[in-house]
Design an enzyme around this catalytic site. Structure first.
Site, PDB file in Angstrom:
ATOM      1  N   ARG A 178      -6.294   5.924   9.958  1.00  0.00           N
ATOM      2  CA  ARG A 178      -5.238   4.971   9.630  1.00  0.00           C
ATOM      3  C   ARG A 178      -5.099   3.994  10.792  1.00  0.00           C
ATOM      4  NH1 ARG A 178       1.253   5.718   9.259  1.00  0.00           N
ATOM      5  NH2 ARG A 178       1.683   3.626   8.467  1.00  0.00           N
ATOM      6  N   HIS A 179      -4.797   2.763  10.484  1.00  0.00           N
ATOM      7  CA  HIS A 179      -4.614   1.714  11.499  1.00  0.00           C
ATOM      8  C   HIS A 179      -3.518   2.087  12.508  1.00  0.00           C
ATOM      9  CE1 HIS A 179      -0.801   0.500   9.682  1.00  0.00           C
ATOM     10  NE2 HIS A 179      -1.410   0.624   8.501  1.00  0.00           N
TER      11      HIS A 179
ATOM     12  N   ARG B 249      -3.924  -5.570  10.407  1.00  0.00           N
ATOM     13  CA  ARG B 249      -3.611  -4.371  11.193  1.00  0.00           C
ATOM     14  C   ARG B 249      -4.772  -3.371  11.199  1.00  0.00           C
ATOM     15  NH1 ARG B 249      -0.589  -4.484   6.442  1.00  0.00           N
ATOM     16  NH2 ARG B 249      -0.393  -2.559   5.231  1.00  0.00           N
TER      17      ARG B 249
ATOM     18  N   GLU C 100      -4.073  -1.448   1.440  1.00  0.00           N
ATOM     19  CA  GLU C 100      -2.902  -0.697   0.981  1.00  0.00           C
ATOM     20  C   GLU C 100      -2.491  -1.230  -0.391  1.00  0.00           C
ATOM     21  OE1 GLU C 100      -1.236   1.979   0.714  1.00  0.00           O
ATOM     22  OE2 GLU C 100      -0.610   2.125   2.806  1.00  0.00           O
TER      23      GLU C 100
END
Length: 194
Positions: A7-8, A58, A82
């Site tokens: 995940r970022h 991001r 997302e």
């Protein structure tokens, strides 16, 4: 063969995420740098030869920081964004709460879309389609693939791998910022590592 999902790094949670074009905050940049160094120091274990990233800022910033440590290029992938929260993308929370009171991903019906966005079903189908196409293609890779994406995407992938029905109101496999989740293609299992 492994696909390593990350995940970022941390972004500003006083704004709605989704398809926001906002980038990492300084804490998120620090997290990405720490993760990049960790992956480089342990690359004999991770053996990463390819990096794929969501094209949202991001995720791309996170991926580029890691890529600079591993000396690898980053391939952008639109499909692993997302959930598309339409008009709410990047909106300050206090304004979103005024304009769209009570509107969150978990409050939508499965076929109810965000204003100018997608529904939970649309999001799920997009990730499922990407996963079912991407994973077979990875079998020809010489090493492992790092995929930098988002918490919602990782949650859907856990459900797919574990054969669980997914719903925007169902149980969530949480993914912290810059956390590592490894999908082992030999055992078809996925687990959080870091």
């Amino acid at each position: 063969m492994k696909v390593i999902f990350v995940r970022h790094g941390k972004d500003d949670d006083s704004y709605r995420g989704g398809w926001s074009s906002m980038d990492l905050i300084p804490e998120g940049i620090k997290q990405a740098k720490q993760l990049g160094k960790y992956l480089k120091e342990n690359n004999q274990y991770y053996a990463i030869t390819q990096i794929v990233s969501s094209d949202l800022p991001r995720a791309m910033t996170t991926a580029n920081i890691i890529a600079s440590e591993l000396a690898l290029p980053v391939q952008k992938e639109f499909q692993i964004r997302e959930a598309n929260n339409g008009d709410l993308a990047g909106m300050p929370n206090h304004i979103a709460n005024e304009k769209y009171p009570g509107l969150f991903f978990s409050s939508l019906e499965m076929d109810e879309a965000y204003p100018n966005g997608e529904s939970p079903n649309d999001f799920y189908r997009r990730i499922k389609e990407w996963f079912s196409t991407f994973i077979p293609g990875c079998r020809n890779e010489a090493g492992n693939v790092l995929v930098v994406t988002h918490g919602g995407v990782i949650n859907v992938i856990y459900h797919l791998v574990k054969g669980m029905e997914w719903s925007n109101k169902g149980p969530v496999f949480k993914a912290g910022n810059c956390s590592i989740h490894i999908f082992n293609m030999d055992t078809m299992e996925m687990e959080e590592e870091r």
